[in-house]
Design an enzyme around this catalytic site. Structure first.
Site, mmCIF file in Angstrom:
data_model
loop_
_atom_site.group_PDB
_atom_site.id
_atom_site.type_symbol
_atom_site.label_atom_id
_atom_site.label_comp_id
_atom_site.label_asym_id
_atom_site.label_seq_id
_atom_site.Cartn_x
_atom_site.Cartn_y
_atom_site.Cartn_z
ATOM 1 N N PHE A 161 -23.271 12.874 4.875
ATOM 2 C CA PHE A 161 -21.987 12.191 4.714
ATOM 3 C C PHE A 161 -21.009 13.069 3.943
ATOM 4 O O PHE A 161 -21.379 13.714 2.956
ATOM 5 C CB PHE A 161 -22.152 10.900 3.892
ATOM 6 N N ASP A 162 -19.763 13.028 4.357
ATOM 7 C CA ASP A 162 -18.672 13.480 3.508
ATOM 8 C C ASP A 162 -18.486 12.432 2.405
ATOM 9 O O ASP A 162 -18.991 11.304 2.514
ATOM 10 C CB ASP A 162 -17.408 13.632 4.354
ATOM 11 N N GLY A 163 -17.739 12.803 1.359
ATOM 12 C CA GLY A 163 -17.542 11.877 0.256
ATOM 13 C C GLY A 163 -16.264 11.077 0.366
ATOM 14 O O GLY A 163 -16.265 9.907 0.766
#
Length: 304
Positions: free
Chosen positions: A163-165
């Site tokens: 996941f990106d943040g």
């Protein structure tokens, strides 16, 4: 007693996200839905090839074992296809040994409104408008890139999700500062608020559901394991707020990569996720050269 989906990780997925229907989709775009339906009917007994999210689905369904008291994962087809074309999707799933039992087919109508009844934790679709509508309604959703590289088969007993943040796991609060005021202001903003948890982003409910699945499978009742990674453009000192936010949520991430603007693609190639989620088209396009990828349309911000 009627069936229910309580206490399960529920993934709703479109036909094009699960199978390679790109040739059929071109017929739809160049002709009409009648030509598309005829082609699907002609190919009813020809199994479609796996699509970009197929391995993710196959691995998640492997958490359902005969030893468990009930299934832990439910995958439901949620598609703009017509019901006849849906027969080919079910036939293809059966051919590939993927036990999918439920499906909703809307023949061209937006299907996202059924996510509430399904109690879905994730919606994967190749249709950006459907993804935006699902995000607006508060459901984790991503537009799959059908041209993405297929997942590695190096980890057959482990589901890997990256996941990106900001604007994915977390809200776009900090991202807005970066976009409007630049990197120095972003770094100062995040250092000043390091002890203050970030508001949740659209994919926090999915991360929570995955965390529950991870804990439930830790007893060895299933051969499958789950590994998660945070892959973000943040760097020190802005990394601290992201880590503290996850601690505040009582959620453990297995790996974290604070890349400070480096290209995410090579790092994802090494992590070998079964799927990667990011809000930035450029990051998704880079990642798609190496791993299955999907875009979380950041123009829609989840209300926390």
């Amino acid at each position: 007693m009627p069936a229910d989906l309580n206490d399960r990780l529920v993934v709703a997925i479109s036909s094009r996200a699960l199978f390679d229907f790109e040739e059929e989709n071109r017929v739809f775009e160049q002709a009409d839905d009648a030509a598309y339906m005829r082609l699907q009917l002609d190919r009813l007994e020809r199994p479609a090839q796996p699509g970009v999210a197929f391995q993710l689905v196959r691995k998640l369904l492997a958490f359902n074992t005969s030893d468990a008291q009930r299934d832990r994962v439910e995958v439901v087809l949620l598609s703009r296809n017509d019901p006849v074309s849906g027969l080919r999707v079910f036939n293809s799933a059966k051919h590939h040994g993927t036990p999918i039992e439920r499906g909703v087919f809307t023949r061209g109508r937006a299907p996202y409104q059924y996510l509430h009844a399904l109690q879905a934790h994730l919606f994967l679709s190749a249709e950006p408008d459907d993804v935006r509508a699902a995000l607006h309604a508060g459901y984790p959703a991503a537009q799959v890139y059908p041209e993405s590289a297929r997942a590695s088969e190096a980890h057959p007993d482990e589901v890997r999700i990256a996941f990106d943040g900001d604007a994915v796991l977390f809200s776009d609060e900090a991202e807005r500062v970066f976009q409007t005021e630049g990197l120095p202001a972003f770094q100062q903003h995040e250092a000043r608020k390091a002890a203050l948890p970030l508001p949740p982003g659209p994919f926090k409910p999915l991360l929570e559901a995955l965390h529950r699945l991870q804990k439930a499978s830790a007893d060895g009742s299933t051969p499958m394991r789950l590994r998660t990674a945070l892959v973000t453009a943040r760097s020190a000192p802005a990394h601290e707020r992201a880590v503290r936010t996850l601690m505040h949520w009582n959620i453990t991430i297995d790996e974290a990569m604070f890349l400070g603007g480096l290209d995410k693609g090579p790092f994802l190639r090494e992590f070998q996720p079964d799927f990667f989620f990011d809000d930035q088209a450029g990051h998704v396009q880079s990642a798609a050269r190496h791993v299955p990828s999907g875009q979380v349309h950041a123009a829609v911000t989840r209300k926390s």
